[in-house]
Every structure is written in C-alpha cells, then in structure tokens.
Scaffold this active site. Structure first.
Site, PDB file in Angstrom:
ATOM      1  N   ASP A 199      46.903  28.802  43.343  1.00 40.98           N
ATOM      2  CA  ASP A 199      46.633  30.095  43.976  1.00 40.98           C
ATOM      3  C   ASP A 199      47.103  31.218  43.049  1.00 40.98           C
ATOM      4  O   ASP A 199      48.276  31.270  42.685  1.00 40.98           O
ATOM      5  CB  ASP A 199      47.388  30.142  45.312  1.00 40.98           C
ATOM      6  CG  ASP A 199      46.844  31.196  46.253  1.00 40.98           C
ATOM      7  OD1 ASP A 199      46.251  32.169  45.767  1.00 40.98           O
ATOM      8  OD2 ASP A 199      47.006  31.037  47.467  1.00 40.98           O
ATOM      9  N   ASP A 200      46.193  32.098  42.659  1.00 41.03           N
ATOM     10  CA  ASP A 200      46.557  33.255  41.825  1.00 41.03           C
ATOM     11  C   ASP A 200      47.049  32.865  40.426  1.00 41.03           C
ATOM     12  O   ASP A 200      47.961  33.507  39.889  1.00 41.03           O
ATOM     13  CB  ASP A 200      47.674  34.087  42.481  1.00 41.03           C
ATOM     14  CG  ASP A 200      47.168  35.047  43.539  1.00 41.03           C
ATOM     15  OD1 ASP A 200      45.977  34.979  43.886  1.00 41.03           O
ATOM     16  OD2 ASP A 200      47.971  35.872  44.014  1.00 41.03           O
ATOM     17  N   CYS A 260      41.668  35.807  46.889  1.00 39.89           N
ATOM     18  CA  CYS A 260      41.660  34.430  47.415  1.00 39.89           C
ATOM     19  C   CYS A 260      40.444  34.060  48.258  1.00 39.89           C
ATOM     20  O   CYS A 260      39.637  33.213  47.882  1.00 39.89           O
ATOM     21  CB  CYS A 260      42.900  34.200  48.271  1.00 39.89           C
ATOM     22  SG  CYS A 260      44.440  34.550  47.409  1.00 39.89           S
ATOM     23  N   ASP A 269      41.963  29.998  42.313  1.00 42.60           N
ATOM     24  CA  ASP A 269      40.977  30.841  42.995  1.00 42.60           C
ATOM     25  C   ASP A 269      40.720  32.165  42.272  1.00 42.60           C
ATOM     26  O   ASP A 269      39.604  32.674  42.257  1.00 42.60           O
ATOM     27  CB  ASP A 269      41.360  31.078  44.467  1.00 42.60           C
ATOM     28  CG  ASP A 269      42.779  31.593  44.643  1.00 42.60           C
ATOM     29  OD1 ASP A 269      43.492  31.770  43.636  1.00 42.60           O
ATOM     30  OD2 ASP A 269      43.180  31.825  45.796  1.00 42.60           O
ATOM     31  N   ASN A 270      41.768  32.736  41.682  1.00 37.47           N
ATOM     32  CA  ASN A 270      41.592  33.986  40.918  1.00 37.47           C
ATOM     33  C   ASN A 270      42.747  34.099  39.934  1.00 37.47           C
ATOM     34  O   ASN A 270      43.721  33.353  40.021  1.00 37.47           O
ATOM     35  CB  ASN A 270      41.545  35.211  41.843  1.00 37.47           C
ATOM     36  CG  ASN A 270      42.689  35.268  42.830  1.00 37.47           C
ATOM     37  OD1 ASN A 270      42.524  34.933  44.006  1.00 37.47           O
ATOM     38  ND2 ASN A 270      43.862  35.671  42.358  1.00 37.47           N
TER      39      ASN A 270
END
Ligand SMILES: *[C@@H]1O[C@H](CO)[C@@H](O)[C@H](O)[C@H]1NC(C)=O
Ligand SMILES: *[C@@H]1O[C@H](CO)[C@@H](O)[C@H](O)[C@H]1NC(C)=O
Ligand SMILES: *[C@@H]1O[C@H](CO)[C@@H](O)[C@H](O)[C@H]1NC(C)=O
Ligand SMILES: *[C@@H]1O[C@H](CO)[C@@H](O)[C@H](O)[C@H]1NC(C)=O
Ligand SMILES: *[C@@H]1O[C@H](CO)[C@@H](O)[C@H](O)[C@H]1NC(C)=O
Ligand SMILES: *[C@@H]1O[C@H](CO)[C@@H](O)[C@H](O)[C@H]1NC(C)=O
Length: 615
Positions: free
Chosen positions: A60-61, A96, A338-339
């Site tokens: 995540d991130d 997200c 996700d990013n």
C-alpha cells in the site's frame, strides 16, 4: 451499464480455443500437469488440471524507488531473481481505492468512475452501487472455476458497520481489513468471510496478513481447483488511528525491525526540496521545507523502510511456501503496489495523488511459467494490464471489453526464444486486439490533492490528466491540469521533472488559461512534442477497450503514423497544430465529461484523402 461487444465475445471465444490449443502444445512449461481434453473446456474439473494459479501480493502506497534489492532482499531473491522486474509500471490513479478498482475491473478511472476513497466519488459503497461487486476479477475467476481468496485491504470504505450488510463478493475465503481500523498497525479489525468485526489488538497487521495468506494458500491448493490468492498488507502506508482518522501518522514497523536503517535519509535527488519552485498548479506554489520538516520527512522515510521489512518477509514466506507445496511451475506470483508515494519531492509533504513519477510509478514483479528469471523489462504497463492478463490466462469471460492489455509474460515465447516486444499476434497465441503497444500510460485524477503528516497543508481540489509515452528511445511526461497549466518533461534528460518545457499560461496561477491558447513552449521542438502528446491525450481521455491500448490508430486510421518518431516529422505539424487542445472548464472535484473539452471524434483524425488535418 455494461457494453456487450459482439466482436469482443467472438474474440474471447477465439481466445478460449487458442488457450486450449496453446496448453496442449509442447511449449507448456516442464513439470506442468498434462493438458486436459479441450472438449471439456467449460468444466471446472478440467480447468483444475490446466489453468494457472495466481498469487497477487499488493503493498500500500509503495513507490517504485523503494523496491530495491537493499530494502527488500526477499523480493530480490524470490521474484526478481526468479522472475521479472518491470521498471516502468504505473498506477492509473494515484490513490488507493480508485487504483484498486482499476485492477479489479481492468479499467481506467474514466471508465469505472470510482475516483476517490469516499463518497460521493468513491469508496466501497460506490463500487457496490455501480454494480461492480459481482462484475470484477474475483467473480469472473470464480465463474471460470477458480477458488478465490483474499486477505488484507480490499479498498477504502469496508467498515465495521457495512462488513456484513454490504459484504464482499467473489471470494471463497476472505479476511478484509475494516475502517476505521484498517491502518492501525497493531490494532486492526477484520471481517472473516463476511462475519462480524474481529479486533486483533497487539498483532502486527502485516504479520497477521502473512499468516492468514499462507493458510489461504494451503487451503487453495487442497481445493484441487485453480486458484487466486490476494494478499494485501498495509505497509508502508501511513498509520491512521480510529481516534482521529484524519491525522496521518508515519507507518509503524514490527518491533523486530525497529532498529534497522538507523542512518537512512531520503535520497537527495534534484527534485528533493529544491531551491527554486518546480512543478505546476499548487505544487509550484509550495514554500521550501525547513530543517525541522526535512528531519521529520527523513524519519518518516526510515519508518517506511522498516515497515516494508515485514512486507518483504511476507513475500519470501509466500514464495517459499509455494515452492514447498510444489506449485511453482503452474503458479504466477505477482508483487505490486496500488500507488506511489513522495517525501519532499518538489517541496511536498508526505503523500501521493499527483501525476509526478514518485506518485504514479510502482513496483511490479512477476514469476511463473514462461517468465524469464532475472528479467528486467522497461516496457510501459499498469495494474489494469495485470488483471487483463490474469483474465486472459484464466480464460474468463467478461461482459464488457477490458481497457487493459495482456502483458508479455503471458505470451508464449516466440521462435527466437524472445517474448514479442510490443504487439501480440494471433500466431503468438494472443490476439493482437488484446495486447496493443506497451509504449504509453495514462494517469488521471479529479478530486483532491492530499498531504499527510503534521505539516500537511489544506486539502485542495485538483484535476489532471497525465500521459507517459516511452517509445523508440523517446521518453516523455505530459500533464494538463484543470486550471490550464501544462507540463512537459523529457524524461531522458530530466527524470526528476524539474524543467517544464512549457511555459505557464499567462494567468496568476488560479485563473483558467485561454482554452484554445497556443501551447506556450520554450522551443519549437518541445512545441512539436507537446502538440503530439496533447492530441494523444485528447483521444485517450475517454477511451474504452481496444482504443485505450492503441496509441496512434484513432489519429491515423490509415496507419500513416505508428510511432512518436514518425509523428514528430515536420510534415505532420499542420495536422497537430489544428487539433484542438484538451482543456478543462473548471477545477470542481468530480469526473464530468462536459468539464473536459473537447471530446475526441472521428473527424479529428488525419484524413489524407481530404487534405491534411482534421475536418
Ligand atoms: C528492479 O530493477 C531496478 C532497476 O534496475 C533496480 O533498481 C531494483 O533494485 C530492482 N529490484 C529488485 C528487488 O531486484
Ligand atoms: C462519475 O460519478 C460522479 C459521482 O461520483 C457523477 O457525478 C459523474 O456524473 C460521473 N461521471 C461520469 C462521466 O459518468
Ligand atoms: C468457491 O465458490 C464458488 C462460488 O460460490 C463455488 O462454486 C465453488 O464450489 C467454491 N469452491 C470451493 C472449493 O469451495
Ligand atoms: C484497539 O481497538 C479497540 C476497538 O476500537 C479499542 O477498544 C481498544 O482500546 C484498542 N486497543 C488499543 C491498545 O489501542
Ligand atoms: C498560491 O499561493 C497563493 C498565496 O498563498 C494563493 O493565494 C493561491 O491560491 C495559490 N495558488 C494555487 C494555484 O494554489
Ligand atoms: C488572480 O486572478 C484572479 C482571477 O482572474 C483575480 O481575481 C485575482 O485578483 C488575481 N490575483 C492577483 C494577485 O493578481
């Protein structure tokens, strides 16, 4: 709502036949189980002996720059040495929930329109309202005979209150993180198989998700069906505690990693807290970070690296378990995020949501049958391509045409022992319509720029479309913002995006530029590039399906131009100068087509027969 394209269904049928033909050829990886009889293609029991398995691990991130050998040794040992490392892999939306929906549906943001983490623009309930809960990758896979499971964060807005009333669909087994406890690293709450919230105080979230992921893998193997296992830990996302869920705190590591990287600092690249302002829109307006802020960001960086250690161990544990289970030769294992994320670039506070490289470029690693070990690939892809590829390999049927393209790792190795570089052909076993060129990426945003941490500024509305084109040695980044500002960077010479080759419009930064004002370029060569990229962006901004995968076909239906190098020839100047410029009518949050003008139409295509230029 869904568009059923008969030509696409025909293509799918052809694909199913090709898939079965392919799996019966000697090109099948060594050790794979014998191919089943093609006649029983639709029966799940035949699938179990033929279709590949997928393990999808999603952090995540995580920005791509932190997925290195030094920071993630297990990733390097298992997926990088055992598979391929993609260096130009992007997120279609740098936040997200929209990015995750992009994956689940294999669609750009403008196609799925789940554009934010919460209502009215996005979040879980918006996803359900749009009818996606039963029409996304997990459900498609189940219908194709797959056993599916998922642990960790699915998206935003799975909550304590809706976990049961609006439960997730498409998974045989699930353990989903629930807001507002999703990002409480040592006190998370989960819904198991759609059951009531289970709070786990004192259990480090990523370790718990690893253990559940491993048991889901064991169970999936026992099911004797082909399977998909999704494992989505929180690290290295910021911590958010239920007491005040609007305050983003730095991530928390497992205690065993708290001593690591004591001296690490954010790499001082040219874009880190620069002397002069850089970027566009509100970014260009930021003041320089002071020493206290820089020290705060450096500590945040160390905490990210530490929280990534459990994610890295998770990857190692999953690949090792897959090896022990003897499934490696029929299982694709994927790692991505996700990013992206930034700390201090262009003077920014911690966060994501812009179209700059730090925010949109994410790790992507894959290993599995046919994927070269130790491979390093620089063709351009995004997470919508990953789900398109999984869907293709699993032979699923969809009711609408996916925006994503099938990635090269799913294409059989050609006669010269090389994967086809960009365009698949029927002879490769993959229909050309499903592949397209891997030379461009579109990132979009329509909501708010978000800062995190204790120095976060006010939330600001921001809308932009960003196009990356990497073709034949050229490598460009082009962005159009809602206030009329445009950015163009030559990524070969300016990878940190410090020297915008376009001049700001003659406004004071808040007012709209003249919509049809000529591009304000510093040089004629940057003008030439910008006009090409603007026309491409105008075409792609509302693309669906095949049109998203092909860069030049809509502009040059007769094929006069098929690459950026060809398009840059002066003979096309008149045409590109005449194509109207993409522009917005305001910066109000929300994706509304009528705010982004004009729409592409076929009469903007080059029509050689009628003379040069759009009609
Ligand atoms: C992936 O490739 C990039 C670019 O070469 C490299 O910096 C990075 O360390 C690699 N990552 C791993 C885990 O091997
Ligand atoms: C996207 O969704 C928003 C609500 O979140 C809606 O107002 C807008 O009209 C939708 N845009 C399109 C193009 O469907
Ligand atoms: C997984 O769920 C699908 C859909 O409910 C069902 O058809 C299938 O039998 C399940 N598989 C297992 C092994 O339970
Ligand atoms: C963990 O979360 C629960 C549920 O919100 C809360 O009651 C409890 O106080 C929290 N425990 C800690 C140690 O913060
Ligand atoms: C830039 O900063 C000024 C002064 O703080 C502010 O008035 C203006 O709205 C900002 N512009 C943008 C585009 O954020
Ligand atoms: C900036 O432009 C806006 C809109 O045209 C105008 O209202 C404002 O006064 C201008 N501000 C400055 C500092 O020039």
């Amino acid at each position: 709502m869904v568009v059923v394209s008969s030509s696409f269904l025909t293509t799918l049928l052809a694909l199913l036949l090709l898939t079965s033909a392919t799996s019966a050829t000697p090109a099948q990886p060594r050790g794979a189980p014998p191919a089943s009889n093609a006649a029983s293609l639709s029966s799940p029991s035949s699938l179990s002996r033929r279709a590949p398995n997928f393990i999808y691990i999603l952090s995540d991130d995580q920005d791509a720059a932190s997925a290195t050998r030094d920071v993630m040794p297990h990733l390097a040992r298992t997926l990088s040495e055992g598979g391929s490392n993609y260096t130009h892999f992007y997120t279609p939306m740098s936040i997200c929930c929209p990015s995750r929906v992009g994956f689940l549906r294999s669609q750009h943001g403008h196609s799925h329109n789940v554009t934010y983490v919460s209502a009215p623009f996005g979040g879980w309930e918006r996803y359900v309202e749009l009818g996606y809960r039963d029409d996304a990758l997990p459900s498609w896979l189940q219908r194709a005979g797959y056993h599916t499971s998922y642990v960790g964060k699915l998206m935003n807005g799975n909550t304590l209150t809706n976990a049961q009333s609006v439960a997730v669909h498409g998974f045989n087994r699930s353990e989903i993180l629930l807001d507002p406890h999703t990002y409480a690293f040592t006190n998370a709450t989960y819904s198991v198989d759609g059951g009531p919230p289970e709070n786990r105080p004192g259990e480090y979230s990523t370790d718990h998700i690893r253990d559940v992921g491993l048991s889901m893998l064991d169970e999936a193997v026992k099911s004797d069906q082909p399977f998909f296992v999704g494992i989505a830990p929180i690290g290295p996302h910021a911590e958010l505690l239920p007491a005040d869920k609007s305050v983003f705190l730095p991530p928390v590591s497992a205690p065993r990693h708290a001593h690591l990287f004591p001296d690490a600092t954010i790499p001082r690249t040219p874009s880190f807290n620069p002397d002069r302002p850089s970027g566009a829109y509100t970014i260009r307006n930021l003041t320089r970070l002071d020493d206290e802020q820089v020290a705060y960001l450096d500590e945040w960086y160390r905490l990210r690296l530490r929280s990534l250690q459990s994610v890295d161990e998770l990857i190692g544990a999953v690949v090792d378990r897959a090896e022990q289970l003897g499934i490696l030769d029929n299982t694709y294992i994927i790692y991505s995020s996700d990013n992206g994320y930034t700390l201090g670039s262009h003077r920014r506070q911690p966060g994501k949501t812009t179209g700059y490289e730090q925010d949109i470029r994410v790790p992507f690693f894959v290993r599995g049958p046919g994927v070269p070990a130790g491979g390093l690939r620089d063709d351009v892809h995004s997470n919508i391509d990953v789900s398109a590829t999984i869907a293709h390999l699993a032979g699923v049927e969809t009711q609408y045409e996916l925006d994503g393209r099938v990635m090269p790792w799913a294409r059989p190795v050609g006669r010269e022992g090389k994967h086809d570089k960009s365009i698949g052909t029927a002879a490769d076993g993959v229909d050309g319509a499903l592949t397209g060129t891997s030379t461009h990426h579109l990132s979009e945003y329509w909501v708010y720029l978000l800062d995190e941490g204790k120095y976060a500024g006010e939330q600001q509305a921001a809308l932009y479309r960003a196009l990356r084109v990497k073709d034949d040695g050229a490598n460009w980044a082009y962005t159009v913002w809602c206030n009329g500002e445009r950015e163009l960077y030559d990524m070969n010479v300016d990878p940190h995006q410090m020297n915008n080759l376009l001049l700001p419009p003659s406004t004071n930064g808040t007012a709209l530029a003249e919509p049809f004002a000529p591009l304000q370029s510093r040089t004629s060569s940057s003008h030439r590039v910008a006009t090409r990229l603007d026309a491409l962006l105008l075409n792609l901004k509302n693309c669906k399906g095949r049109a998203c995968r092909e860069l030049w076909t809509a502009l040059f239906p007769r094929g006069e131009v098929q690459s950026l190098r060809q398009a840059l020839k002066t003979e096309w100047d008149a045409y590109f100068d005449a194509v109207p410029r993409l522009h917005y009518t305001n910066c109000t949050p929300g994706f509304r087509r009528e705010n982004e003008l004009p729409d592409w139409s076929d009469d903007l295509a080059y029509d050689g027969a009628k003379g040069k230029g759009p009609k």
